[in-house]
Scaffold this motif. Structure first.
Motif, PDB file in Angstrom:
ATOM      1  N   VAL A   1       7.849  49.921 -69.552  1.00  0.00           N
ATOM      2  CA  VAL A   1       7.668  50.953 -68.524  1.00  0.00           C
ATOM      3  C   VAL A   1       6.273  50.841 -67.912  1.00  0.00           C
ATOM      4  CG1 VAL A   1       7.395  53.448 -68.175  1.00  0.00           C
ATOM      5  CG2 VAL A   1       9.384  52.565 -69.405  1.00  0.00           C
ATOM      6  N   CYS A   2       5.265  50.672 -68.752  1.00  0.00           N
ATOM      7  CA  CYS A   2       3.890  50.562 -68.255  1.00  0.00           C
ATOM      8  C   CYS A   2       3.694  49.300 -67.421  1.00  0.00           C
ATOM      9  CB  CYS A   2       2.908  50.592 -69.422  1.00  0.00           C
ATOM     10  SG  CYS A   2       2.747  52.210 -70.216  1.00  0.00           S
ATOM     11  N   ILE A   3       4.263  48.188 -67.849  1.00  0.00           N
ATOM     12  CA  ILE A   3       4.138  46.946 -67.085  1.00  0.00           C
ATOM     13  C   ILE A   3       4.791  47.084 -65.715  1.00  0.00           C
ATOM     14  CG2 ILE A   3       4.954  44.549 -66.974  1.00  0.00           C
ATOM     15  CD1 ILE A   3       4.403  44.372 -69.988  1.00  0.00           C
ATOM     16  N   HIS A   4       5.964  47.689 -65.675  1.00  0.00           N
ATOM     17  CA  HIS A   4       6.631  47.907 -64.387  1.00  0.00           C
ATOM     18  C   HIS A   4       5.740  48.717 -63.452  1.00  0.00           C
ATOM     19  CE1 HIS A   4      10.111  48.695 -61.684  1.00  0.00           C
ATOM     20  NE2 HIS A   4       9.442  49.825 -61.460  1.00  0.00           N
ATOM     21  N   LEU A   5       5.181  49.815 -63.958  1.00  0.00           N
ATOM     22  CA  LEU A   5       4.335  50.666 -63.129  1.00  0.00           C
ATOM     23  C   LEU A   5       3.042  49.951 -62.739  1.00  0.00           C
ATOM     24  CD1 LEU A   5       4.784  54.044 -65.057  1.00  0.00           C
ATOM     25  CD2 LEU A   5       5.861  53.381 -62.889  1.00  0.00           C
ATOM     26  N   ALA A   6       2.469  49.188 -63.667  1.00  0.00           N
ATOM     27  CA  ALA A   6       1.226  48.466 -63.378  1.00  0.00           C
ATOM     28  C   ALA A   6       1.436  47.440 -62.275  1.00  0.00           C
ATOM     29  CB  ALA A   6       0.710  47.795 -64.646  1.00  0.00           C
ATOM     30  N   LYS A   7       2.530  46.704 -62.339  1.00  0.00           N
ATOM     31  CA  LYS A   7       2.823  45.712 -61.303  1.00  0.00           C
ATOM     32  C   LYS A   7       3.063  46.386 -59.954  1.00  0.00           C
ATOM     33  CE  LYS A   7       5.624  42.318 -62.453  1.00  0.00           C
ATOM     34  NZ  LYS A   7       6.789  41.607 -63.066  1.00  0.00           N
ATOM     35  N   ALA A   8       3.680  47.560 -59.982  1.00  0.00           N
ATOM     36  CA  ALA A   8       3.904  48.291 -58.737  1.00  0.00           C
ATOM     37  C   ALA A   8       2.579  48.719 -58.120  1.00  0.00           C
ATOM     38  CB  ALA A   8       4.786  49.511 -58.994  1.00  0.00           C
ATOM     39  N   ILE A   9       1.611  49.110 -58.959  1.00  0.00           N
ATOM     40  CA  ILE A   9       0.287  49.463 -58.454  1.00  0.00           C
ATOM     41  C   ILE A   9      -0.392  48.245 -57.833  1.00  0.00           C
ATOM     42  CG2 ILE A   9      -2.053  50.137 -59.153  1.00  0.00           C
ATOM     43  CD1 ILE A   9      -0.768  52.024 -61.197  1.00  0.00           C
ATOM     44  N   ALA A  10      -0.348  47.122 -58.530  1.00  0.00           N
ATOM     45  CA  ALA A  10      -1.001  45.917 -58.011  1.00  0.00           C
ATOM     46  C   ALA A  10      -0.358  45.458 -56.705  1.00  0.00           C
ATOM     47  CB  ALA A  10      -0.927  44.802 -59.053  1.00  0.00           C
ATOM     48  N   ARG A  11       0.963  45.513 -56.634  1.00  0.00           N
ATOM     49  CA  ARG A  11       1.653  45.095 -55.416  1.00  0.00           C
ATOM     50  C   ARG A  11       1.317  46.018 -54.246  1.00  0.00           C
ATOM     51  NH1 ARG A  11       6.343  43.727 -57.193  1.00  0.00           N
ATOM     52  NH2 ARG A  11       6.519  41.566 -56.496  1.00  0.00           N
ATOM     53  N   ASP A  12       1.026  47.279 -54.537  1.00  0.00           N
ATOM     54  CA  ASP A  12       0.738  48.269 -53.502  1.00  0.00           C
ATOM     55  C   ASP A  12      -0.759  48.400 -53.243  1.00  0.00           C
ATOM     56  OD1 ASP A  12       1.501  50.156 -51.600  1.00  0.00           O
ATOM     57  OD2 ASP A  12       1.383  51.831 -52.996  1.00  0.00           O
ATOM     58  N   GLY A  13      -1.535  47.398 -53.658  1.00  0.00           N
ATOM     59  CA  GLY A  13      -2.975  47.441 -53.443  1.00  0.00           C
ATOM     60  C   GLY A  13      -3.317  47.648 -51.982  1.00  0.00           C
ATOM     61  N   GLU A  14      -4.415  48.342 -51.726  1.00  0.00           N
ATOM     62  CA  GLU A  14      -4.789  48.668 -50.353  1.00  0.00           C
ATOM     63  C   GLU A  14      -4.914  47.402 -49.505  1.00  0.00           C
ATOM     64  OE1 GLU A  14      -7.224  52.804 -51.203  1.00  0.00           O
ATOM     65  OE2 GLU A  14      -8.319  50.922 -51.122  1.00  0.00           O
ATOM     66  N   GLY A  15      -4.110  47.330 -48.460  1.00  0.00           N
ATOM     67  CA  GLY A  15      -4.106  46.186 -47.563  1.00  0.00           C
ATOM     68  C   GLY A  15      -3.370  44.976 -48.085  1.00  0.00           C
ATOM     69  N   ALA A  16      -2.789  45.050 -49.271  1.00  0.00           N
ATOM     70  CA  ALA A  16      -2.168  43.875 -49.892  1.00  0.00           C
ATOM     71  C   ALA A  16      -0.873  43.490 -49.196  1.00  0.00           C
ATOM     72  CB  ALA A  16      -1.898  44.143 -51.363  1.00  0.00           C
ATOM     73  N   THR A  17      -0.567  42.201 -49.250  1.00  0.00           N
ATOM     74  CA  THR A  17       0.703  41.703 -48.712  1.00  0.00           C
ATOM     75  C   THR A  17       1.567  41.072 -49.795  1.00  0.00           C
ATOM     76  OG1 THR A  17      -0.087  39.458 -48.166  1.00  0.00           O
ATOM     77  CG2 THR A  17      -0.471  41.185 -46.535  1.00  0.00           C
ATOM     78  N   LYS A  18       1.001  40.881 -50.992  1.00  0.00           N
ATOM     79  CA  LYS A  18       1.789  40.240 -52.053  1.00  0.00           C
ATOM     80  C   LYS A  18       1.169  40.525 -53.423  1.00  0.00           C
ATOM     81  CE  LYS A  18       0.628  36.671 -49.887  1.00  0.00           C
ATOM     82  NZ  LYS A  18       0.505  35.345 -49.243  1.00  0.00           N
ATOM     83  N   LEU A  19       2.008  40.374 -54.447  1.00  0.00           N
ATOM     84  CA  LEU A  19       1.580  40.507 -55.836  1.00  0.00           C
ATOM     85  C   LEU A  19       1.147  39.141 -56.365  1.00  0.00           C
ATOM     86  CD1 LEU A  19       1.552  42.306 -58.495  1.00  0.00           C
ATOM     87  CD2 LEU A  19       3.820  41.329 -58.932  1.00  0.00           C
TER      88      LEU A  19
END
Length: 413
Positions: A273-291
């Motif tokens: 659960v934590c890994i899923h949420l952590a990856k979602a945060i990284a993918r949604d980084g400010e201005g980000a286009t990819k994980l």
């Protein structure tokens, strides 16, 4: 107990809807109190119908918001908890004694309306540092918030805790443990000021397992080490940040004890659960286009592998190259080499997706055009093998775009 989680480990768990209200005995809600200029939902509440075991991991920043020190004090007492209230709009950090009084008042207001002791209410805030909470607006919105509590309110709460996030972040898993159906759910927010040891991120987890309190804290801490402490957007660590977890035992399972198979399964669920949420945060980084996913193997030990992965994921040069579609593996090698972990560069191997770029420390020819095309996709995976031991680890980040500077240059204006 801590080990890197293989990518396919979650296959033994069943995804379910509901986020933090997927586990039995939890209700949640999110409403607009007027704390955000946008008028979007900004007040969230998660409530357990029965007393729950609480656990928390908090920012290591020396400047801590009132909600952080308050929760640390509550959880240190080892008493059951029932609720988590989160405000989004003002951070209530660097707000002095008034901020501390306001934070405690929020807990009292919620407790009075729920008919529970104030020490059973945990608090969280996110937003601009140095701003006092708008207490009148919060007080006025609390009756509607509590009336809106629902076993289907997990996603509503997930939306109410956001700030610069583009999308809400939630997940829930189900597993059979010792013949009992057990669920773990979670929501999170985070987009900027993201770095190991927590940053501008909040995460709230719930479970209907019954867990020995010290074990629940250990499970959460080790899950955070594998997830939220392995993500980076920009290298900044903030003042308010925390991961809170409640376990209320309503699945009916006997109390899970350390050293059992049940404990291992529950730990794996929480980690997933934590890994899923952590990856979602990284993918949604400010201005980000990819994980970006950085996998390191062949290290002396797991901790070393995770350290190297974090440094690579946080490298501005690696992140910029990923944004620009430049397969410049030299930046990956350089970042690995400055991570503070000794290794023999003559054994170093680097892959970009399926492209083998470096083997035994020697550059290899590769299809540059195809590699550039791969870098335009999402996610982008680098694999680094030191060939010097059994250690393995993963870190997640995002690319560094022009929009990151724009968003943060205009943050308070």
């Amino acid at each position: 107990m801590t080990r890197p989680i293989p990518p396919d480990l979650g296959a033994q768990f069943k995804p379910v809807a509901g986020a933090v209200t997927a586990p039995r005995g939890f209700r949640a809600a999110g409403v607009a109190a007027g704390l955000k200029p946008s008028g979007a939902a900004d007040l969230a509440l998660i409530v357990s119908d029965s007393e729950a075991v609480g656990a928390g991991v908090f920012t290591t920043n020396q400047v801590k918001a009132a909600c952080v020190t308050y929760n640390q004090s509550i959880l240190a007492q080892g008493q059951p908890v029932r609720a988590i209230l989160c405000t989004a709009g003002q951070a209530n950090a660097c707000t002095g004694e008034e901020g501390e009084r306001n934070n405690a008042q929020l807990a009292r207001w919620v407790a009075e309306r729920l008919g529970i002791p104030a020490h059973q209410v945990l608090t969280a805030s996110t937003g601009v540092i140095g701003q006092q909470l708008e207490m009148a607006k919060i007080k006025a919105a609390l009756p509607h918030l509590i009336d809106s509590l629902s076993p289907a309110g997990g996603e509503s709460a997930a939306r109410a805790i956001l700030t610069t996030d583009l999308v809400p972040k939630s997940t829930a898993l189900e597993a059979n443990i010792d013949g009992y159906t057990v669920r773990v759910g979670g929501i999170a927010k985070g987009s900027g000021m993201i770095y190991p040891n927590l940053a501008t991120m909040l995460a709230f987890l719930t479970s209907d397992a019954a867990v020995d309190p010290p074990l629940w804290q250990q499970i959460l801490k080790e899950a955070v080490d594998l997830s939220f402490n392995q993500i980076t957007v920009d290298g900044d660590t903030s003042t308010n940040d925390m991961v809170l977890a409640l376990a209320n035992g309503q699945s009916g399972i006997p109390t899970v004890q350390a050293g059992t198979k049940a404990a291992q399964t529950l730990a794996e669920m929480v980690a997933q659960v934590c890994i899923h949420l952590a990856k979602a945060i990284a993918r949604d980084g400010e201005g980000a286009t990819k994980l970006l996913e950085i996998r390191v193997q062949g290290a002396p030990d797991d901790r070393s592998a995770r350290q190297i992965a974090r440094v690579i994921a946080n490298s501005p040069l690696v992140k910029a190259a990923a944004f620009g579609g430049d397969p410049n593996w030299g930046r990956v090698a350089a970042a690995a080499g400055r991570a503070g972990i000794p290794f023999d560069s003559r054994l170093l191997e680097i892959r970009l997706g399926d492209f083998l770029l470096l083997e035994k420390g020697i550059p290899l020819p590769f299809d540059r055009q195809a590699a550039c095309k791969y870098l335009k996709g999402d996610p982008v995976v680098f694999t680094v093998d030191l060939h010097q031991g059994p250690g393995q680890g993963v870190a997640w980040g995002c690319d560094l775009s022009y929009d990151y500077v724009r968003i943060n240059a205009e943050y308070t204006t």
